[in-house]
Design a protein around this motif. Structure first.
Motif, PDB file in Angstrom:
ATOM      1  N   VAL A  58       0.832  -1.195   0.000  1.00  0.00           N
ATOM      2  CA  VAL A  58       0.000   0.000   0.000  1.00  0.00           C
ATOM      3  C   VAL A  58       0.872   1.253   0.000  1.00  0.00           C
ATOM      4  O   VAL A  58       0.563   2.248  -0.660  1.00  0.00           O
ATOM      5  CB  VAL A  58      -0.923   0.002   1.236  1.00  0.00           C
ATOM      6  N   ARG A  59       1.953   1.204   0.747  1.00  0.00           N
ATOM      7  CA  ARG A  59       2.790   2.384   0.942  1.00  0.00           C
ATOM      8  C   ARG A  59       3.812   2.545  -0.178  1.00  0.00           C
ATOM      9  O   ARG A  59       4.088   1.616  -0.940  1.00  0.00           O
ATOM     10  CB  ARG A  59       3.476   2.304   2.305  1.00  0.00           C
ATOM     11  N   ALA A  60       4.373   3.744  -0.246  1.00  0.00           N
ATOM     12  CA  ALA A  60       5.353   4.060  -1.284  1.00  0.00           C
ATOM     13  C   ALA A  60       6.588   3.180  -1.145  1.00  0.00           C
ATOM     14  O   ALA A  60       6.944   2.729  -0.047  1.00  0.00           O
ATOM     15  CB  ALA A  60       5.747   5.531  -1.194  1.00  0.00           C
ATOM     16  N   ASP A  61       7.230   2.934  -2.257  1.00  0.00           N
ATOM     17  CA  ASP A  61       8.467   2.157  -2.306  1.00  0.00           C
ATOM     18  C   ASP A  61       9.489   2.759  -1.338  1.00  0.00           C
ATOM     19  O   ASP A  61       9.854   3.928  -1.456  1.00  0.00           O
ATOM     20  CB  ASP A  61       8.997   2.197  -3.742  1.00  0.00           C
ATOM     21  N   PRO A  62       9.971   1.976  -0.354  1.00  0.00           N
ATOM     22  CA  PRO A  62      10.930   2.513   0.614  1.00  0.00           C
ATOM     23  C   PRO A  62      12.379   2.485   0.124  1.00  0.00           C
ATOM     24  O   PRO A  62      13.295   2.763   0.892  1.00  0.00           O
ATOM     25  CB  PRO A  62      10.751   1.578   1.812  1.00  0.00           C
ATOM     26  N   GLY A  63      12.558   2.140  -1.150  1.00  0.00           N
ATOM     27  CA  GLY A  63      13.909   2.004  -1.691  1.00  0.00           C
ATOM     28  C   GLY A  63      14.246   0.559  -1.988  1.00  0.00           C
ATOM     29  O   GLY A  63      15.402   0.142  -1.873  1.00  0.00           O
ATOM     30  N   ALA A  64      13.227  -0.210  -2.382  1.00  0.00           N
ATOM     31  CA  ALA A  64      13.416  -1.635  -2.642  1.00  0.00           C
ATOM     32  C   ALA A  64      14.300  -1.861  -3.859  1.00  0.00           C
ATOM     33  O   ALA A  64      14.245  -1.117  -4.840  1.00  0.00           O
ATOM     34  CB  ALA A  64      12.064  -2.309  -2.858  1.00  0.00           C
ATOM     35  N   PHE A  85      -3.667  -3.594  -2.416  1.00  0.00           N
ATOM     36  CA  PHE A  85      -3.091  -4.415  -1.354  1.00  0.00           C
ATOM     37  C   PHE A  85      -3.800  -4.205  -0.012  1.00  0.00           C
ATOM     38  O   PHE A  85      -3.650  -5.025   0.897  1.00  0.00           O
ATOM     39  CB  PHE A  85      -1.605  -4.081  -1.165  1.00  0.00           C
ATOM     40  N   ALA A  86      -4.522  -3.120   0.144  1.00  0.00           N
ATOM     41  CA  ALA A  86      -5.084  -2.759   1.447  1.00  0.00           C
ATOM     42  C   ALA A  86      -6.004  -3.848   1.993  1.00  0.00           C
ATOM     43  O   ALA A  86      -6.858  -4.383   1.281  1.00  0.00           O
ATOM     44  CB  ALA A  86      -5.845  -1.448   1.341  1.00  0.00           C
ATOM     45  N   ALA A  87      -5.819  -4.163   3.265  1.00  0.00           N
ATOM     46  CA  ALA A  87      -6.707  -5.125   3.920  1.00  0.00           C
ATOM     47  C   ALA A  87      -8.100  -4.514   4.060  1.00  0.00           C
ATOM     48  O   ALA A  87      -8.234  -3.332   4.377  1.00  0.00           O
ATOM     49  CB  ALA A  87      -6.153  -5.482   5.297  1.00  0.00           C
ATOM     50  N   PRO A  88      -9.152  -5.290   3.818  1.00  0.00           N
ATOM     51  CA  PRO A  88     -10.511  -4.762   3.967  1.00  0.00           C
ATOM     52  C   PRO A  88     -10.751  -4.245   5.379  1.00  0.00           C
ATOM     53  O   PRO A  88     -10.266  -4.817   6.361  1.00  0.00           O
ATOM     54  CB  PRO A  88     -11.393  -5.984   3.677  1.00  0.00           C
ATOM     55  N   HIS A  91      -2.841  -2.944   8.592  1.00  0.00           N
ATOM     56  CA  HIS A  91      -1.571  -2.536   7.989  1.00  0.00           C
ATOM     57  C   HIS A  91      -0.692  -3.728   7.599  1.00  0.00           C
ATOM     58  O   HIS A  91       0.475  -3.544   7.260  1.00  0.00           O
ATOM     59  CB  HIS A  91      -0.818  -1.606   8.937  1.00  0.00           C
ATOM     60  N   ASP A  92      -1.250  -4.925   7.604  1.00  0.00           N
ATOM     61  CA  ASP A  92      -0.466  -6.122   7.278  1.00  0.00           C
ATOM     62  C   ASP A  92       0.259  -5.998   5.942  1.00  0.00           C
ATOM     63  O   ASP A  92       1.388  -6.467   5.786  1.00  0.00           O
ATOM     64  CB  ASP A  92      -1.368  -7.356   7.211  1.00  0.00           C
ATOM     65  N   PHE A  93      -0.406  -5.396   4.963  1.00  0.00           N
ATOM     66  CA  PHE A  93       0.114  -5.405   3.599  1.00  0.00           C
ATOM     67  C   PHE A  93       0.624  -4.040   3.149  1.00  0.00           C
ATOM     68  O   PHE A  93       0.689  -3.746   1.958  1.00  0.00           O
ATOM     69  CB  PHE A  93      -0.955  -5.948   2.645  1.00  0.00           C
ATOM     70  N   ASP A  94       0.992  -3.212   4.131  1.00  0.00           N
ATOM     71  CA  ASP A  94       1.640  -1.944   3.776  1.00  0.00           C
ATOM     72  C   ASP A  94       2.921  -2.212   3.000  1.00  0.00           C
ATOM     73  O   ASP A  94       3.265  -1.476   2.072  1.00  0.00           O
ATOM     74  CB  ASP A  94       1.953  -1.141   5.039  1.00  0.00           C
ATOM     75  N   TYR A  95       3.657  -3.253   3.412  1.00  0.00           N
ATOM     76  CA  TYR A  95       4.833  -3.728   2.681  1.00  0.00           C
ATOM     77  C   TYR A  95       4.740  -5.239   2.565  1.00  0.00           C
ATOM     78  O   TYR A  95       4.472  -5.925   3.562  1.00  0.00           O
ATOM     79  CB  TYR A  95       6.128  -3.394   3.420  1.00  0.00           C
ATOM     80  N   SER A 135       3.183  -8.723 -10.107  1.00  0.00           N
ATOM     81  CA  SER A 135       2.900  -8.122  -8.809  1.00  0.00           C
ATOM     82  C   SER A 135       2.569  -9.211  -7.791  1.00  0.00           C
ATOM     83  O   SER A 135       1.950 -10.226  -8.138  1.00  0.00           O
ATOM     84  CB  SER A 135       1.714  -7.163  -8.930  1.00  0.00           C
ATOM     85  N   PRO A 136       2.955  -9.026  -6.521  1.00  0.00           N
ATOM     86  CA  PRO A 136       2.613 -10.033  -5.511  1.00  0.00           C
ATOM     87  C   PRO A 136       1.130 -10.362  -5.433  1.00  0.00           C
ATOM     88  O   PRO A 136       0.770 -11.483  -5.051  1.00  0.00           O
ATOM     89  CB  PRO A 136       3.102  -9.387  -4.206  1.00  0.00           C
TER      90      PRO A 136
END
Length: 227
Positions: free
Chosen positions: A118-124, A134-137, A146-150, A163-164
């Motif tokens: 969900v969140r911006a690329d942290p530098g992957a 990706f957001a959990a319902p 927030h499980d799928f923030d990364y 994509s995952p």
């Protein structure tokens, strides 16, 4: 897009707080070995020769949701332990014959090719897909929001280079899929491996496709097997 996360999980309420990170950088020469510690021939021989990064997930027991994630890097002929974190796996433990809905994580050696959240690329260094899909319902327990923030896709029953959250499952839906490394909510998962936000950020910034990263995962007893 319909969320297809953590083996199609539909978690319930009552999960605890996110686990705290337990990082440790060993002193020079500490915890080094010519093999990944705690991994017997059955699984060690499945680590590709080109792999120089291993995320090892040591489950506490075949029926336990508790685990420790240890990140190793190969330096010359030795595997050096770099970091470790408390973690969780499937709420019912582990299996060598995973099926969707069994609430057990699959034992094995799997490549790590794609990431997102969900969140911006942290530098992957891995290819990273940012998407609100990706957001959990919000009808899931708040502790899971927030499980799928990364996330980092574990290449079990999926197509590498996608994509995952791509729902394609080459071995069929009955074999489960969408099994990821993702952020922890304090208890067992449906099949994924979860760890702290800081641990996920570290792995995303460190796992390098040029070093052919893999995850070696299972309960400690199975990982030690020689055949």
């Amino acid at each position: 897009m319909v969320l297809t996360a953590c083996d199609g999980a539909r978690p319930g309420a009552g999960a605890g707080a996110q686990a705290d990170e337990a990082t440790r950088t060993p002193s020079a020469g500490a915890a080094e070995a010519t093999r990944v510690p705690g991994v017997g021939d059955r699984w060690h021989t499945r680590i590709p020769a080109a792999s120089e990064q291993v995320v090892a997930v040591y489950g506490e027991g075949v029926n336990s949701p508790d685990a420790t994630v240890v990140f190793y890097e190969k330096r010359g002929s030795t595997w050096a332990r770099a970091r470790s974190w408390p973690a969780h796996n499937g709420k019912k433990g582990w299996t060598t014959d995973h099926h969707e809905g069994d609430n057990r994580s699959p034992v094995g050696v799997f490549t790590l090719s794609d990431a997102g959240g969900v969140r911006a690329d942290p530098g992957a260094k891995l290819p990273y897909t940012r998407s609100p899909a990706f957001a959990a319902p919000r009808w899931w327990a708040e502790s899971h929001w927030h499980d799928f923030d990364y996330v980092i896709a574990i290449d079990y029953n999926r197509i590498k280079g996608t994509s995952p959250n791509d729902p394609t499952r080459p071995e069929g839906r009955h074999k489960g899929g969408s099994i990821w490394l993702h952020m922890d909510h304090g208890s067992g998962t449906s099949a994924c491996v979860s760890l702290s936000e800081s641990g996920m950020r570290y792995l995303l910034r460190t796992l390098d496709p040029a070093r052919h990263p893999v995850v070696v995962m299972g309960d400690k007893a199975d990982l030690r097997r020689s055949h």
